[in-house]
Design an enzyme around this catalytic site. Sequence first.
Site, PDB file in Angstrom:
ATOM      1  N   SER A  71      28.289  24.058  35.754  1.00 13.59           N
ATOM      2  CA  SER A  71      29.268  24.090  34.674  1.00 13.59           C
ATOM      3  C   SER A  71      30.644  23.675  35.177  1.00 13.59           C
ATOM      4  O   SER A  71      31.216  24.342  36.023  1.00 13.59           O
ATOM      5  CB  SER A  71      29.346  25.513  34.087  1.00 13.59           C
ATOM      6  OG  SER A  71      29.543  26.440  35.123  1.00 13.59           O
ATOM      7  N   CYS A  72      31.136  22.594  34.638  1.00 10.98           N
ATOM      8  CA  CYS A  72      32.487  22.093  34.907  1.00 10.98           C
ATOM      9  C   CYS A  72      32.788  21.959  36.397  1.00 10.98           C
ATOM     10  O   CYS A  72      33.862  22.319  36.846  1.00 10.98           O
ATOM     11  CB  CYS A  72      33.548  22.935  34.233  1.00 10.98           C
ATOM     12  SG  CYS A  72      35.137  22.071  34.124  1.00 10.98           S
TER      13      CYS A  72
END
Lengths: 110, 385
Positions: free
Chosen positions: A108-109
Amino acid sequence: MQEFGREARILAGRKIYFDWEGFFWDSGDWSEEVAVLLAWEGGLSELTATHWKVMRFFRDYYAYHGRAPLNRHLREGTELSLSELESLFPGGIRLGARRLSGLPNPKSCF
Amino acid sequence: MSERLIYLDNAATTFPKPREVLDEMVRSYSESGVSPGRGSYDLAVQAGDLVEQARRQVALFFGAPDPNRVIFTANATDALNLAFNGLLRPGDHVISTRLEHNSVLRPLHYFRERGWISFDLVPFDDRGFIDPEAIARSFKPNTRAVVVSHASNVLGTLQPMKDIGRLCAQLGIPLIIDASQSAGSVPIDMTAWQASAVAFTGHKALFGPTGIGGLVLHPDLDIQASRFGGTGVDSRNPEHTSTFPHRLEAGTLNLMGIIGLSAGLNFIAQKGMEAIHRQEMALLARLRDGLLECSRVEMYCAADLKDHVAVLTLNVDGLNPEDAGAILDADFNIAVRVGLHCAPLAHQQLGTLQRGAIRFSPGLFNTEEDIDHAIAALTSMSTRS
Protein backbone atom coordinates in the site's frame (compact mmCIF):
# COMPACT_ATOMS: atom_id res chain seq x y z
CA MET A 1 18.30 -17.58 -5.55
CA GLN A 2 16.54 -14.70 -7.35
CA GLU A 3 13.87 -15.55 -9.94
CA PHE A 4 11.62 -12.91 -11.54
CA GLY A 5 11.86 -10.53 -8.58
CA ARG A 6 11.20 -13.23 -6.06
CA GLU A 7 13.60 -15.21 -3.97
CA ALA A 8 13.45 -18.96 -3.59
CA ARG A 9 14.54 -20.51 -0.32
CA ILE A 10 14.59 -24.06 0.96
CA LEU A 11 12.75 -24.17 4.29
CA ALA A 12 11.60 -27.29 6.11
CA GLY A 13 12.64 -29.27 3.06
CA ARG A 14 10.50 -27.27 0.64
CA LYS A 15 11.25 -24.67 -1.99
CA ILE A 16 9.35 -21.51 -1.05
CA TYR A 17 9.27 -18.17 -2.85
CA PHE A 18 9.39 -14.83 -1.05
CA ASP A 19 9.11 -11.28 -2.37
CA TRP A 20 11.62 -8.43 -1.91
CA GLU A 21 10.34 -7.73 1.61
CA GLY A 22 10.25 -11.36 2.69
CA PHE A 23 6.50 -11.87 2.26
CA PHE A 24 5.33 -15.25 1.01
CA TRP A 25 4.84 -15.19 -2.74
CA ASP A 26 2.15 -17.83 -2.35
CA SER A 27 0.25 -17.78 0.92
CA GLY A 28 -0.42 -21.50 0.43
CA ASP A 29 3.26 -22.25 1.10
CA TRP A 30 2.85 -21.26 4.73
CA SER A 31 3.05 -23.93 7.42
CA GLU A 32 3.53 -23.84 11.16
CA GLU A 33 6.92 -25.44 10.71
CA VAL A 34 8.03 -22.70 8.29
CA ALA A 35 6.60 -20.01 10.57
CA VAL A 36 8.71 -21.32 13.45
CA LEU A 37 11.84 -21.15 11.30
CA LEU A 38 11.09 -17.63 10.08
CA ALA A 39 10.26 -16.45 13.60
CA TRP A 40 13.58 -17.80 14.84
CA GLU A 41 15.37 -15.96 12.02
CA GLY A 42 13.56 -12.77 13.04
CA GLY A 43 14.67 -13.05 16.65
CA LEU A 44 11.70 -14.87 18.15
CA SER A 45 13.18 -17.98 19.67
CA GLU A 46 9.83 -19.10 20.97
CA LEU A 47 6.35 -18.54 19.60
CA THR A 48 3.93 -18.23 22.50
CA ALA A 49 0.25 -19.09 22.54
CA THR A 50 -0.46 -15.40 21.93
CA HIS A 51 1.72 -15.38 18.82
CA TRP A 52 -0.09 -18.43 17.49
CA LYS A 53 -3.45 -16.89 18.27
CA VAL A 54 -2.56 -13.82 16.22
CA MET A 55 -1.20 -15.85 13.31
CA ARG A 56 -4.18 -18.19 13.26
CA PHE A 57 -6.55 -15.23 13.27
CA PHE A 58 -4.68 -13.67 10.34
CA ARG A 59 -4.77 -16.92 8.40
CA ASP A 60 -8.38 -17.80 9.15
CA TYR A 61 -9.53 -14.30 8.27
CA TYR A 62 -7.55 -14.31 5.05
CA ALA A 63 -8.86 -17.75 4.07
CA TYR A 64 -12.45 -16.69 4.66
CA HIS A 65 -12.41 -13.09 3.32
CA GLY A 66 -9.63 -13.26 0.73
CA ARG A 67 -7.90 -10.24 2.22
CA ALA A 68 -6.18 -9.12 5.40
CA PRO A 69 -8.36 -8.12 8.34
CA LEU A 70 -9.44 -4.52 8.82
CA ASN A 71 -7.61 -2.89 11.71
CA ARG A 72 -10.62 -3.06 14.00
CA HIS A 73 -11.25 -6.71 13.13
CA LEU A 74 -7.65 -7.48 13.96
CA ARG A 75 -8.07 -5.85 17.34
CA GLU A 76 -11.35 -7.63 18.03
CA GLY A 77 -10.22 -10.98 16.71
CA THR A 78 -6.94 -11.13 18.59
CA GLU A 79 -8.28 -9.39 21.70
CA LEU A 80 -5.13 -7.29 21.64
CA SER A 81 -4.70 -3.61 21.05
CA LEU A 82 -2.69 -3.00 17.89
CA SER A 83 -0.09 -1.31 20.04
CA GLU A 84 0.30 -4.57 21.98
CA LEU A 85 0.31 -6.56 18.77
CA GLU A 86 2.99 -4.31 17.30
CA SER A 87 5.20 -4.90 20.33
CA LEU A 88 4.64 -8.64 20.27
CA PHE A 89 6.32 -9.32 16.94
CA PRO A 90 9.79 -8.18 15.90
CA GLY A 91 9.12 -6.00 12.86
CA GLY A 92 5.72 -4.96 14.18
CA ILE A 93 2.35 -5.61 12.58
CA ARG A 94 3.00 -5.50 8.86
CA LEU A 95 6.58 -6.71 8.61
CA GLY A 96 6.26 -8.94 11.66
CA ALA A 97 2.87 -10.47 12.36
CA ARG A 98 1.41 -10.26 8.89
CA ARG A 99 4.55 -11.48 7.17
CA LEU A 100 5.02 -14.35 9.59
CA SER A 101 1.38 -15.35 9.11
CA GLY A 102 2.02 -15.83 5.41
CA LEU A 103 -0.31 -13.13 4.12
CA PRO A 104 0.70 -11.37 0.89
CA ASN A 105 2.51 -8.07 0.87
CA PRO A 106 -0.11 -5.30 1.04
CA LYS A 107 2.05 -2.99 -1.12
CA SER A 108 0.00 0.00 0.00
CA CYS A 109 1.40 3.32 -1.19
CA PHE A 110 5.00 2.18 -1.32
CA MET B 1 -10.39 5.90 22.42
CA SER B 2 -12.62 8.51 20.84
CA GLU B 3 -16.22 7.38 20.42
CA ARG B 4 -16.37 8.78 16.91
CA LEU B 5 -13.88 8.68 14.07
CA ILE B 6 -11.41 11.54 14.14
CA TYR B 7 -10.74 12.10 10.47
CA LEU B 8 -7.36 13.75 9.92
CA ASP B 9 -6.83 12.84 6.26
CA ASN B 10 -8.35 15.91 4.65
CA ALA B 11 -5.31 16.33 2.40
CA ALA B 12 -6.37 13.12 0.67
CA THR B 13 -9.99 14.20 0.44
CA THR B 14 -12.12 16.40 2.64
CA PHE B 15 -14.54 14.36 4.71
CA PRO B 16 -17.32 14.67 5.48
CA LYS B 17 -18.51 16.88 2.66
CA PRO B 18 -20.62 19.83 3.72
CA ARG B 19 -24.29 18.95 3.97
CA GLU B 20 -25.06 21.94 1.72
CA VAL B 21 -22.92 20.43 -1.05
CA LEU B 22 -24.49 16.98 -0.81
CA ASP B 23 -28.01 18.40 -0.67
CA GLU B 24 -27.41 20.60 -3.70
CA MET B 25 -25.96 17.70 -5.67
CA VAL B 26 -29.01 15.56 -5.01
CA ARG B 27 -31.48 18.40 -5.59
CA SER B 28 -29.95 19.75 -8.76
CA TYR B 29 -29.16 16.37 -10.31
CA SER B 30 -32.64 15.13 -9.48
CA GLU B 31 -34.16 18.10 -11.27
CA SER B 32 -31.74 18.58 -14.18
CA GLY B 33 -29.57 15.48 -14.49
CA VAL B 34 -29.80 15.14 -18.27
CA SER B 35 -26.97 15.25 -20.80
CA PRO B 36 -25.66 18.83 -20.70
CA GLY B 37 -25.20 20.76 -23.92
CA ARG B 38 -26.40 17.96 -26.19
CA GLY B 39 -30.13 18.47 -26.67
CA SER B 40 -32.34 21.43 -27.54
CA TYR B 41 -35.12 20.68 -25.07
CA ASP B 42 -35.34 23.02 -22.12
CA LEU B 43 -34.00 20.61 -19.53
CA ALA B 44 -30.86 19.90 -21.59
CA VAL B 45 -30.31 23.62 -21.97
CA GLN B 46 -30.73 24.06 -18.21
CA ALA B 47 -28.20 21.28 -17.57
CA GLY B 48 -25.85 23.03 -19.96
CA ASP B 49 -26.40 26.24 -18.02
CA LEU B 50 -25.24 24.47 -14.85
CA VAL B 51 -22.00 23.56 -16.59
CA GLU B 52 -21.43 27.04 -17.98
CA GLN B 53 -22.22 28.62 -14.64
CA ALA B 54 -19.61 26.35 -13.04
CA ARG B 55 -17.07 27.36 -15.70
CA ARG B 56 -17.61 31.00 -14.83
CA GLN B 57 -17.29 30.25 -11.13
CA VAL B 58 -14.04 28.33 -11.62
CA ALA B 59 -12.58 31.04 -13.89
CA LEU B 60 -13.37 33.70 -11.32
CA PHE B 61 -12.00 31.54 -8.51
CA PHE B 62 -8.62 31.09 -10.21
CA GLY B 63 -8.35 34.56 -11.74
CA ALA B 64 -8.65 33.16 -15.25
CA PRO B 65 -9.57 35.56 -18.09
CA ASP B 66 -11.81 33.23 -20.09
CA PRO B 67 -14.41 30.75 -18.73
CA ASN B 68 -14.24 28.87 -22.02
CA ARG B 69 -10.69 27.89 -21.09
CA VAL B 70 -11.95 26.04 -18.03
CA ILE B 71 -11.73 22.38 -19.01
CA PHE B 72 -13.48 19.86 -16.80
CA THR B 73 -11.57 16.66 -16.14
CA ALA B 74 -11.85 13.70 -13.82
CA ASN B 75 -9.24 15.00 -11.38
CA ALA B 76 -5.93 16.87 -11.27
CA THR B 77 -3.96 13.90 -12.61
CA ASP B 78 -6.25 13.82 -15.62
CA ALA B 79 -5.83 17.58 -16.07
CA LEU B 80 -2.04 17.36 -15.89
CA ASN B 81 -1.97 14.53 -18.43
CA LEU B 82 -4.16 16.65 -20.69
CA ALA B 83 -1.72 19.55 -20.34
CA PHE B 84 1.40 17.46 -20.93
CA ASN B 85 -0.05 15.58 -23.90
CA GLY B 86 -1.29 18.78 -25.48
CA LEU B 87 1.82 20.81 -24.91
CA LEU B 88 4.98 18.72 -24.95
CA ARG B 89 6.66 17.73 -28.17
CA PRO B 90 9.74 15.62 -28.94
CA GLY B 91 12.92 17.40 -27.92
CA ASP B 92 11.26 19.50 -25.23
CA HIS B 93 12.71 20.08 -21.80
CA VAL B 94 10.63 20.47 -18.64
CA ILE B 95 11.54 21.88 -15.23
CA SER B 96 9.75 20.63 -12.17
CA THR B 97 10.55 19.94 -8.51
CA ARG B 98 11.30 17.11 -6.12
CA LEU B 99 8.14 17.96 -4.21
CA GLU B 100 5.88 16.77 -6.99
CA HIS B 101 3.20 14.15 -6.73
CA ASN B 102 3.32 11.18 -9.08
CA SER B 103 0.60 12.95 -11.08
CA VAL B 104 3.46 15.05 -12.44
CA LEU B 105 6.44 12.73 -12.01
CA ARG B 106 4.98 9.69 -13.74
CA PRO B 107 3.82 11.41 -16.95
CA LEU B 108 7.19 13.15 -17.22
CA HIS B 109 8.98 9.84 -16.59
CA TYR B 110 6.83 8.15 -19.23
CA PHE B 111 7.75 10.76 -21.83
CA ARG B 112 11.43 10.69 -20.92
CA GLU B 113 11.66 6.89 -21.01
CA ARG B 114 10.47 6.99 -24.60
CA GLY B 115 13.12 9.53 -25.49
CA TRP B 116 10.61 12.31 -26.14
CA ILE B 117 11.58 14.83 -23.50
CA SER B 118 14.16 15.57 -20.84
CA PHE B 119 13.52 17.17 -17.46
CA ASP B 120 15.22 18.57 -14.41
CA LEU B 121 13.84 18.45 -10.89
CA VAL B 122 14.73 21.26 -8.50
CA PRO B 123 15.26 20.24 -4.85
CA PHE B 124 13.56 21.99 -1.93
CA ASP B 125 15.39 23.67 0.92
CA ASP B 126 15.43 22.41 4.51
CA ARG B 127 12.21 24.32 5.23
CA GLY B 128 10.41 22.68 2.30
CA PHE B 129 10.47 25.55 -0.17
CA ILE B 130 11.60 25.84 -3.77
CA ASP B 131 13.97 28.68 -4.61
CA PRO B 132 12.67 30.39 -7.78
CA GLU B 133 16.26 31.18 -8.74
CA ALA B 134 17.02 27.46 -8.75
CA ILE B 135 14.28 27.07 -11.34
CA ALA B 136 15.76 29.95 -13.33
CA ARG B 137 19.17 28.26 -13.29
CA SER B 138 17.61 25.16 -14.88
CA PHE B 139 16.19 27.00 -17.89
CA LYS B 140 17.43 25.70 -21.26
CA PRO B 141 16.77 26.93 -24.80
CA ASN B 142 14.38 24.00 -25.31
CA THR B 143 12.54 24.34 -21.99
CA ARG B 144 8.87 24.05 -22.90
CA ALA B 145 7.22 24.21 -19.49
CA VAL B 146 7.75 24.65 -15.78
CA VAL B 147 5.50 22.51 -13.59
CA VAL B 148 5.26 23.22 -9.87
CA SER B 149 3.01 21.94 -7.13
CA HIS B 150 1.67 25.01 -5.35
CA ALA B 151 1.35 23.22 -2.01
CA SER B 152 3.31 20.10 -1.19
CA ASN B 153 1.03 17.22 -0.24
CA VAL B 154 3.79 15.90 2.04
CA LEU B 155 5.03 19.05 3.76
CA GLY B 156 2.18 21.49 3.22
CA THR B 157 4.59 24.20 2.13
CA LEU B 158 3.25 26.82 -0.30
CA GLN B 159 5.66 27.65 -3.08
CA PRO B 160 6.32 31.24 -4.22
CA MET B 161 4.28 30.96 -7.39
CA LYS B 162 4.23 34.68 -8.14
CA ASP B 163 8.04 34.82 -8.23
CA ILE B 164 8.26 31.62 -10.25
CA GLY B 165 5.64 32.97 -12.66
CA ARG B 166 7.55 36.20 -13.12
CA LEU B 167 10.73 34.34 -14.05
CA CYS B 168 8.84 32.09 -16.46
CA ALA B 169 7.13 35.06 -18.07
CA GLN B 170 10.44 36.81 -18.61
CA LEU B 171 11.54 33.90 -20.79
CA GLY B 172 8.14 33.17 -22.27
CA ILE B 173 7.98 29.68 -20.77
CA PRO B 174 4.55 28.43 -19.72
CA LEU B 175 4.09 27.83 -16.00
CA ILE B 176 1.75 24.97 -15.09
CA ILE B 177 0.57 24.99 -11.49
CA ASP B 178 -0.60 21.83 -9.77
CA ALA B 179 -3.09 23.32 -7.33
CA SER B 180 -4.42 20.01 -6.02
CA GLN B 181 -3.42 20.72 -2.46
CA SER B 182 -3.94 24.49 -2.38
CA ALA B 183 -7.13 25.24 -4.33
CA GLY B 184 -9.75 26.17 -1.76
CA SER B 185 -7.19 26.76 1.01
CA VAL B 186 -5.48 29.90 -0.24
CA PRO B 187 -6.23 32.37 -3.04
CA ILE B 188 -4.87 31.57 -6.50
CA ASP B 189 -4.64 34.25 -9.16
CA MET B 190 -3.25 32.77 -12.34
CA THR B 191 -3.36 36.12 -14.15
CA ALA B 192 -1.42 37.98 -11.47
CA TRP B 193 0.99 35.05 -11.16
CA GLN B 194 1.45 34.90 -14.95
CA ALA B 195 0.61 31.20 -14.97
CA SER B 196 -0.39 29.50 -18.20
CA ALA B 197 -2.34 26.65 -16.67
CA VAL B 198 -3.72 25.51 -13.34
CA ALA B 199 -4.65 21.89 -12.71
CA PHE B 200 -6.99 21.27 -9.80
CA THR B 201 -9.13 18.61 -8.23
CA GLY B 202 -12.57 19.21 -6.78
CA HIS B 203 -12.64 16.77 -3.90
CA LYS B 204 -10.02 18.24 -1.59
CA ALA B 205 -10.26 21.78 -0.21
CA LEU B 206 -12.94 22.69 -2.76
CA PHE B 207 -15.35 20.36 -0.88
CA GLY B 208 -16.71 18.74 -4.03
CA PRO B 209 -17.04 15.01 -4.74
CA THR B 210 -14.37 12.75 -6.14
CA GLY B 211 -14.25 12.40 -9.92
CA ILE B 212 -14.27 16.08 -10.85
CA GLY B 213 -11.35 18.39 -11.51
CA GLY B 214 -10.17 20.73 -14.15
CA LEU B 215 -7.52 22.40 -16.21
CA VAL B 216 -7.75 26.18 -16.35
CA LEU B 217 -5.85 27.73 -19.24
CA HIS B 218 -4.62 31.17 -20.07
CA PRO B 219 -5.68 32.13 -23.63
CA ASP B 220 -2.04 32.57 -24.64
CA LEU B 221 -1.31 28.89 -24.16
CA ASP B 222 -1.79 26.93 -27.36
CA ILE B 223 -2.62 23.42 -26.32
CA GLN B 224 -3.66 20.62 -28.62
CA ALA B 225 -6.30 17.96 -28.12
CA SER B 226 -5.07 14.52 -27.14
CA ARG B 227 -8.40 12.75 -27.02
CA PHE B 228 -11.22 12.98 -29.46
CA GLY B 229 -14.91 12.27 -29.69
CA GLY B 230 -18.36 13.69 -29.21
CA THR B 231 -18.74 17.26 -28.06
CA GLY B 232 -22.28 18.16 -29.00
CA VAL B 233 -21.02 20.80 -31.44
CA ASP B 234 -19.85 20.73 -35.09
CA SER B 235 -20.90 17.08 -35.37
CA ARG B 236 -20.63 16.85 -39.18
CA ASN B 237 -16.93 17.55 -39.01
CA PRO B 238 -14.81 14.38 -38.81
CA GLU B 239 -12.14 16.44 -37.06
CA HIS B 240 -12.49 17.11 -33.37
CA THR B 241 -13.47 20.73 -32.87
CA SER B 242 -10.68 23.20 -32.18
CA THR B 243 -12.79 25.67 -30.21
CA PHE B 244 -12.56 25.84 -26.44
CA PRO B 245 -13.65 24.31 -24.15
CA HIS B 246 -14.71 21.44 -26.43
CA ARG B 247 -11.22 21.10 -27.92
CA LEU B 248 -10.11 19.40 -24.73
CA GLU B 249 -13.40 17.90 -23.58
CA ALA B 250 -14.52 14.73 -25.33
CA GLY B 251 -17.57 12.81 -24.22
CA THR B 252 -20.36 13.58 -21.79
CA LEU B 253 -19.27 15.61 -18.81
CA ASN B 254 -19.55 14.57 -15.18
CA LEU B 255 -22.58 16.73 -14.45
CA MET B 256 -23.05 15.44 -10.91
CA GLY B 257 -19.42 16.25 -10.16
CA ILE B 258 -19.69 19.69 -11.72
CA ILE B 259 -22.76 20.47 -9.63
CA GLY B 260 -20.87 19.36 -6.53
CA LEU B 261 -17.83 21.44 -7.48
CA SER B 262 -20.05 24.47 -7.98
CA ALA B 263 -21.74 23.88 -4.63
CA GLY B 264 -18.34 23.50 -2.99
CA LEU B 265 -17.24 26.85 -4.40
CA ASN B 266 -20.45 28.40 -3.09
CA PHE B 267 -19.79 26.85 0.32
CA ILE B 268 -16.29 28.36 0.40
CA ALA B 269 -17.63 31.75 -0.65
CA GLN B 270 -20.17 31.60 2.13
CA LYS B 271 -17.72 30.50 4.84
CA GLY B 272 -14.83 32.58 3.61
CA MET B 273 -11.66 30.91 2.36
CA GLU B 274 -9.44 32.88 4.69
CA ALA B 275 -11.58 31.97 7.70
CA ILE B 276 -11.48 28.28 6.78
CA HIS B 277 -7.72 28.40 6.29
CA ARG B 278 -7.19 30.26 9.56
CA GLN B 279 -9.24 27.68 11.45
CA GLU B 280 -7.40 24.74 9.90
CA MET B 281 -3.99 26.30 10.51
CA ALA B 282 -4.86 26.96 14.15
CA LEU B 283 -5.59 23.26 14.53
CA LEU B 284 -2.35 22.38 12.78
CA ALA B 285 -0.34 24.69 15.02
CA ARG B 286 -2.03 23.15 18.07
CA LEU B 287 -1.01 19.70 16.87
CA ARG B 288 2.55 20.78 16.10
CA ASP B 289 2.93 22.57 19.44
CA GLY B 290 1.46 19.64 21.35
CA LEU B 291 4.06 17.32 19.91
CA LEU B 292 7.11 19.49 20.53
CA GLU B 293 7.80 17.77 23.85
CA CYS B 294 7.69 14.29 22.32
CA SER B 295 11.36 13.58 21.83
CA ARG B 296 10.66 10.49 19.70
CA VAL B 297 8.42 12.37 17.27
CA GLU B 298 10.21 13.89 14.31
CA MET B 299 8.23 16.48 12.37
CA TYR B 300 9.27 17.54 8.89
CA CYS B 301 9.56 21.21 7.87
CA ALA B 302 7.11 22.35 10.53
CA ALA B 303 9.22 24.76 12.57
CA ASP B 304 7.52 27.70 10.87
CA LEU B 305 3.96 27.24 9.63
CA LYS B 306 3.86 30.47 7.67
CA ASP B 307 3.11 29.79 3.99
CA HIS B 308 1.68 26.36 4.75
CA VAL B 309 -1.54 24.55 4.24
CA ALA B 310 -2.84 22.30 6.99
CA VAL B 311 -0.54 19.31 6.53
CA LEU B 312 1.88 17.95 9.14
CA THR B 313 4.04 14.95 8.38
CA LEU B 314 6.04 13.14 11.01
CA ASN B 315 7.50 9.88 12.19
CA VAL B 316 7.69 8.19 15.57
CA ASP B 317 11.14 6.81 16.22
CA GLY B 318 11.15 3.03 16.25
CA LEU B 319 7.66 2.67 14.82
CA ASN B 320 6.91 1.68 11.26
CA PRO B 321 4.62 4.43 9.89
CA GLU B 322 2.23 1.88 8.46
CA ASP B 323 1.91 0.23 11.86
CA ALA B 324 1.51 3.65 13.44
CA GLY B 325 -1.41 4.33 11.11
CA ALA B 326 -3.00 1.00 12.03
CA ILE B 327 -2.56 1.70 15.76
CA LEU B 328 -4.05 5.20 15.40
CA ASP B 329 -6.99 3.70 13.54
CA ALA B 330 -7.80 0.69 15.71
CA ASP B 331 -6.68 1.86 19.15
CA PHE B 332 -7.54 5.57 18.95
CA ASN B 333 -10.14 5.86 16.15
CA ILE B 334 -7.98 8.35 14.27
CA ALA B 335 -7.66 8.22 10.47
CA VAL B 336 -4.40 9.49 8.96
CA ARG B 337 -2.44 8.79 5.79
CA VAL B 338 0.80 6.85 5.98
CA GLY B 339 3.35 5.84 3.38
CA LEU B 340 4.88 7.86 0.59
CA HIS B 341 1.83 9.96 -0.25
CA CYS B 342 2.54 9.34 -3.97
CA ALA B 343 5.47 11.77 -3.69
CA PRO B 344 8.52 9.49 -3.55
CA LEU B 345 11.13 12.11 -4.34
CA ALA B 346 9.98 14.37 -1.51
CA HIS B 347 10.40 11.41 0.84
CA GLN B 348 13.73 10.55 -0.72
CA GLN B 349 15.02 14.03 0.05
CA LEU B 350 13.61 13.82 3.59
CA GLY B 351 15.32 10.46 4.08
CA THR B 352 12.00 8.65 4.54
CA LEU B 353 11.80 6.82 1.24
CA GLN B 354 12.13 3.36 2.71
CA ARG B 355 9.11 3.41 5.02
CA GLY B 356 7.41 6.76 4.41
CA ALA B 357 5.84 8.83 7.15
CA ILE B 358 2.58 9.66 8.92
CA ARG B 359 0.60 12.62 7.60
CA PHE B 360 -1.96 14.54 9.65
CA SER B 361 -4.24 16.96 7.81
CA PRO B 362 -6.98 18.60 9.86
CA GLY B 363 -9.97 20.07 8.12
CA LEU B 364 -12.83 22.45 8.65
CA PHE B 365 -14.90 19.95 10.59
CA ASN B 366 -12.20 19.02 13.10
CA THR B 367 -12.16 20.45 16.61
CA GLU B 368 -9.49 21.28 19.17
CA GLU B 369 -10.64 18.19 21.04
CA ASP B 370 -9.82 16.07 17.99
CA ILE B 371 -6.33 17.49 17.92
CA ASP B 372 -5.86 16.89 21.64
CA HIS B 373 -6.87 13.25 21.10
CA ALA B 374 -4.25 12.97 18.35
CA ILE B 375 -1.58 14.53 20.57
CA ALA B 376 -2.46 12.14 23.40
CA ALA B 377 -2.37 9.17 21.03
CA LEU B 378 1.01 10.07 19.60
CA THR B 379 2.38 10.83 23.05
CA SER B 380 1.24 7.42 24.23
CA MET B 381 2.71 5.70 21.18
CA SER B 382 6.00 7.50 21.47
CA THR B 383 6.49 6.75 25.15
CA ARG B 384 5.94 3.01 24.97
CA SER B 385 8.80 0.99 26.32
